[in-house]
Design a protein around this motif. Sequence first.
Motif, mmCIF file in Angstrom:
data_model
loop_
_atom_site.group_PDB
_atom_site.id
_atom_site.type_symbol
_atom_site.label_atom_id
_atom_site.label_comp_id
_atom_site.label_asym_id
_atom_site.label_seq_id
_atom_site.Cartn_x
_atom_site.Cartn_y
_atom_site.Cartn_z
ATOM 1 N N UNK A 225 -9.814 -60.241 16.772
ATOM 2 C CA UNK A 225 -11.216 -59.959 16.452
ATOM 3 C C UNK A 225 -11.365 -58.488 16.091
ATOM 4 N N UNK A 226 -11.931 -58.234 14.921
ATOM 5 C CA UNK A 226 -12.169 -56.868 14.461
ATOM 6 C C UNK A 226 -13.653 -56.678 14.235
ATOM 7 N N UNK A 227 -14.233 -55.717 14.956
ATOM 8 C CA UNK A 227 -15.661 -55.450 14.869
ATOM 9 C C UNK A 227 -15.875 -54.165 14.062
ATOM 10 N N UNK A 228 -16.678 -54.244 13.006
ATOM 11 C CA UNK A 228 -16.915 -53.090 12.144
ATOM 12 C C UNK A 228 -18.400 -52.790 12.058
ATOM 13 N N UNK A 229 -18.758 -51.516 12.281
ATOM 14 C CA UNK A 229 -20.134 -51.066 12.120
ATOM 15 C C UNK A 229 -20.400 -50.862 10.637
ATOM 16 N N UNK A 230 -21.349 -51.595 10.079
ATOM 17 C CA UNK A 230 -21.610 -51.579 8.646
ATOM 18 C C UNK A 230 -22.722 -50.617 8.286
ATOM 19 N N UNK A 231 -23.808 -50.601 9.083
ATOM 20 C CA UNK A 231 -24.978 -49.822 8.706
ATOM 21 C C UNK A 231 -25.837 -49.525 9.928
ATOM 22 N N UNK A 232 -26.447 -48.336 9.918
ATOM 23 C CA UNK A 232 -27.394 -47.967 10.962
ATOM 24 C C UNK A 232 -28.788 -47.856 10.357
ATOM 25 N N UNK A 233 -29.727 -48.627 10.904
ATOM 26 C CA UNK A 233 -31.121 -48.559 10.461
ATOM 27 C C UNK A 233 -32.008 -48.404 11.682
ATOM 28 N N UNK A 234 -32.293 -47.162 12.052
ATOM 29 C CA UNK A 234 -33.089 -46.911 13.250
ATOM 30 C C UNK A 234 -32.380 -47.431 14.481
ATOM 31 N N UNK B 47 -18.843 -65.463 19.680
ATOM 32 C CA UNK B 47 -17.387 -65.403 19.794
ATOM 33 C C UNK B 47 -16.846 -66.514 20.680
ATOM 34 N N UNK B 48 -17.712 -67.160 21.452
ATOM 35 C CA UNK B 48 -17.257 -68.251 22.321
ATOM 36 C C UNK B 48 -16.734 -69.428 21.515
ATOM 37 N N UNK B 49 -17.113 -69.517 20.234
ATOM 38 C CA UNK B 49 -16.681 -70.635 19.398
ATOM 39 C C UNK B 49 -15.251 -70.461 18.897
ATOM 40 N N UNK C 272 -22.432 -46.326 22.453
ATOM 41 C CA UNK C 272 -22.230 -47.766 22.418
ATOM 42 C C UNK C 272 -20.745 -48.053 22.263
ATOM 43 N N UNK C 273 -20.241 -48.995 23.055
ATOM 44 C CA UNK C 273 -18.836 -49.388 22.971
ATOM 45 C C UNK C 273 -18.741 -50.903 22.901
ATOM 46 N N UNK C 274 -17.613 -51.396 22.372
ATOM 47 C CA UNK C 274 -17.328 -52.828 22.332
ATOM 48 C C UNK C 274 -15.990 -53.071 22.997
ATOM 49 N N UNK C 275 -15.962 -54.021 23.927
ATOM 50 C CA UNK C 275 -14.722 -54.358 24.617
ATOM 51 C C UNK C 275 -14.776 -55.821 25.013
ATOM 52 N N UNK C 276 -13.650 -56.505 24.817
ATOM 53 C CA UNK C 276 -13.646 -57.934 25.097
ATOM 54 C C UNK C 276 -14.561 -58.636 24.121
#
Length: 415
Positions: free
Chosen positions: A374-383, A365-367, A339-343
């Motif tokens: 913008x900084x995107x952080x993965x906090x937790x994985x649950x399944x 994010x359109x708002x 999984x990647x995040x861009x734009x």
Amino acid sequence: MKKQFVWLLMLVCMLAGCSDGDEVFYETNDDLLNKNGIADVAAVFCREEVVEEEKVIYYGIRQGKDWFALFDIASGSLEKDWYGKARDYVRGKNPIFTMRQVDLWAGKLENGDYAMTYMYGEENTIHQLVRLSDRSGVEYGFMLDTENEWVDEYLSENRFFVYSLNSGKLQIWTFDGNLFADDVCWTGICATGFQNDKLWGGYTDSKGGFHEGISDEPFERNRRIHMGFGEYAEFYIKKIGIEESIETDWGYAFLPYYKTDYGSQSRFDLFLINGGKLVFVPIIHGGSLRNWYKESLLVYNNRNGYNSRVVSSEGKIIAELEPYSAYEEAEPVSYEEGISFSGDCFYRTNFVSCKTVWLVNVDKLDAFASDAQKTMALVKKEGTLWSYRCDIVNKDGSKDRFEFKLDIEAGKIIY
């Protein structure tokens, strides 16, 4: 007649004093000795600062024995001292070694003991390694060729790096003087070397623990390596350096460079240190390393367009992936996908086929202004549901934050 008798008596006394050693000279011009009220040191042969500590160790002769003293440099106070073997030394009769032909060394070992190399100025100058312990006092280790060898650093309380000026080699010796590893390279974290025909490696982990491994099979130092496009190179590996390395949950991995008579040949193979073994994985043009899916390792080279490989902790190649420009940012969901995040979008990619499995826009994010940070952080994985936090910094300095979940299978965002 009386005057002649007095001179004769003085002459007899002087001769008797020289023959019996009654006249003793002591060090009187040393600040640390004077500050601590130490006035019976016959000689100080070396004063060596302890590596990475504000301490200095003296070696000299006191009370007819080898004397080692640890001083704090800032306060000047004596912290502890040790007495070693008896030494027949009379100041003014025995020559003192003053010109250093090699580097001396002192360090604090991982178990709290100290070790140092020192020189004693008799007719045959001694260059000696000692270990200084509160439990066992002074322990004498190996002796060195005073003109051509010196201790460079220590690996553990029983292993020391020895550099040879004549051969240019770095070796690891045990405290007793046995050769542990030859043709050594040491980065300060990871070491490689040879034990006869097998390859040995060791590393210090992020918590300070040392781990090592040795290859099961002999390591072939005469190599013929495929350079790509049908071209090969032949050379003898003199020693193995470390080009890039990474600590993992199970051990350590590194990409080597081979030092040869023709320079350095780099990034051809992969080495793993795991469970007391050093595993060799032949890989052509591995450029970078990162931890991957389920304790596997990704070896990738984006710059030259070579395929990447997923390798298990045992050294088995699990998958071969196509070149991809953003492996650093991808979060693996399997050996072959990430999984990647861009734009303003998340997308899932299959790295074998280089196809996008799904793509979803973070419409919240359109708002915000397009020039906001913008900084995107993965906090937790649950399944299959992964929790993310998005931090926004607007151009005027104001800040916003929101959280959401991403369904990594369906490619949906849940606020």
